[in-house]
Design a protein around this motif. Structure first.
Motif: not given
Length: 424
Positions: A4-18
């Motif tokens: 799930s997204v939790l497996d690569s949560l850092g990359v996914e969150i940075i891709g949206v939050i940035s």
């Protein structure tokens, strides 16, 4: 095991939050540059006439009760207008007016960049006293606007250029909405958060109907949506509406090399996958047993499952044996996903911090942290629910709450402590 997204949560969150952070920062800079004082802010708010101020034109001299009632009327009228527009979009998309919708989105992008963006550009040139003649400014603006028309929808445009234009559109619209009167702004933000909650989660909500309709057709909805990790054009994917955030599938994972080394029948792929999991499962200890009895038992289980699969194929005429890797590819389709965020979320996040910037920077910091925290909570819920979710309610609620808490409680305490030379 499903990922799930939790497996690569850092990359996914940075891709949206940035991009969200960049959009909010640019709006704060624009508001601070073009409205440096409270008097200028009031004048800008009085001169701004949008669809959100058609019912009531707020004035600082009006009593609080009248301003609250007028702000509620403005918010109700604006939400009704958005509901009608979204319903019309659903009807047009249902009857497959996709070409018309794409042209409308392109025209909207050009209009925002050329007219609203041109006004902001002119104000910036005047504030900076930049020596640029009118003809050069007009040519520059038209060129930038013309490039933005294909950039917002065409898959042939580079991803970074498309993302840059989407952020620019959000900054321009948010800068205009930030000029609304104060009471109307806060009431409108709360009303839009409630509308987003109902439109995405209700069974007959317009945004949910759009998402389900586009998913059933397996095609893109012509809308302004920011993709944190865009998929390739060859992979079909679902859509996200303007007020929602959802997962997006990307390239399927490569096949298991263990499977590629085995010489198996394509129709037996699922059986072999399950057999490998049984052989290497860490939850079941490997006990010594006779090889002959174990192989016979596995062959019996495999044969029984194969007979059940053949019976299901005979009962379901829509199933086909020409797709042997369908289950494996579907597993990759469901688990390897990016995140898509509607451009409307960018706009109203930035409107909140832009309005806070008209007060002081302390409220800007508090509102920014609250919005990012709410967006992170939404992304975590997204990885759990695995369907489109409204991205405004949590962030807007936290942002509005932290704005008033900071303005009414934290700011007087910090200012009083500083003036009394109390250090922490």
């Amino acid at each position: 095991m499903q990922r799930s997204v939790l497996d690569s949560l850092g990359v996914e969150i940075i891709g949206v939050i940035s991009p969200v952070s960049i959009c909010m920062l640019l709006v704060v800079l624009l508001v601070s540059t073009l409205s440096p004082s409270a008097s200028d802010s009031a004048a800008a708010a009085a001169s701004a006439t949008t669809a959100a101020t058609l019912v009531y034109d707020e004035s600082p001299s009006d009593p609080p009760g009248r301003r609250l009632a007028g702000a509620l009327l403005n918010a109700a009228a604006f939400v009704a207008l958005i509901t009608a527009a979204t319903t019309l979009l659903v009807v047009l998309y249902y009857y497959r007016f996709t070409g018309f919708l794409r042209n409308y989105v392109r025209f909207s992008a050009f209009f925002v960049l050329a007219s609203m963006g041109g006004s902001i550009l002119l104000s910036l040139l005047r504030a900076a006293a930049f020596p640029l003649d009118a003809v050069s400014a007009l040519v520059l603006l038209l060129n930038l606007s013309a490039v933005g028309v294909p950039a917002v929808l065409s898959p042939a445009v580079p991803v970074l250029l498309r993302q840059a234009y989407l952020v620019a559109l959000a900054v321009i619209v948010a800068a205009w909405f930030a000029r609304l009167p104060e009471w109307t702004t806060w009431t409108l933000l709360i009303a839009l958060a409630l509308y987003d909650l109902a439109a995405v989660l209700c069974p007959r909500g317009p945004l949910r109907v759009l998402v389900e309709l586009a998913s059933s057709r397996d095609e893109e909805l012509p809308a302004l949506v920011y993709e944190s990790r865009p998929a390739s054009a060859s992979v079909s994917h679902a859509v996200a509406a303007l007020g929602s955030v959802e997962l997006q599938p990307v390239e399927p994972a490569p096949p298991n090399p263990t499977l590629s080394n085995r010489n198996v029948d394509p129709d037996r792929t699922i059986v072999e996958i399950e057999s490998l999991e049984e052989e290497t499962s860490p939850l079941v200890p490997n006990e010594p047993s006779s090889s002959g009895s174990g192989d016979a038992r596995q062959q019996d289980i495999a044969a029984e499952r194969e007979r059940e699969r053949e019976g299901e194929r005979n009962q379901d005429p829509s199933s086909s044996s020409s797709l042997p890797g369908l289950a494996f590819e579907s597993d990759a389709f469901d688990t390897s996903r990016g995140i898509r965020l509607g451009l409307g979320d960018f706009v109203f996040y930035s409107v909140l911090v832009g309005r806070a910037a008209m007060y002081d920077l302390m409220t800007v910091y508090a509102c920014y942290l609250a919005i990012i925290s709410g967006l992170g909570c939404t992304l975590i819920l997204l990885s759990i629910c695995r369907h489109a979710l409204p991205a405004l309610p949590i962030s807007i609620t936290l942002g509005v709450g932290f704005y008033f808490l900071t303005r009414l409680l934290l700011e007087p305490f910090v200012v009083g402590a500083s003036t009394s030379l109390v250090m922490f």
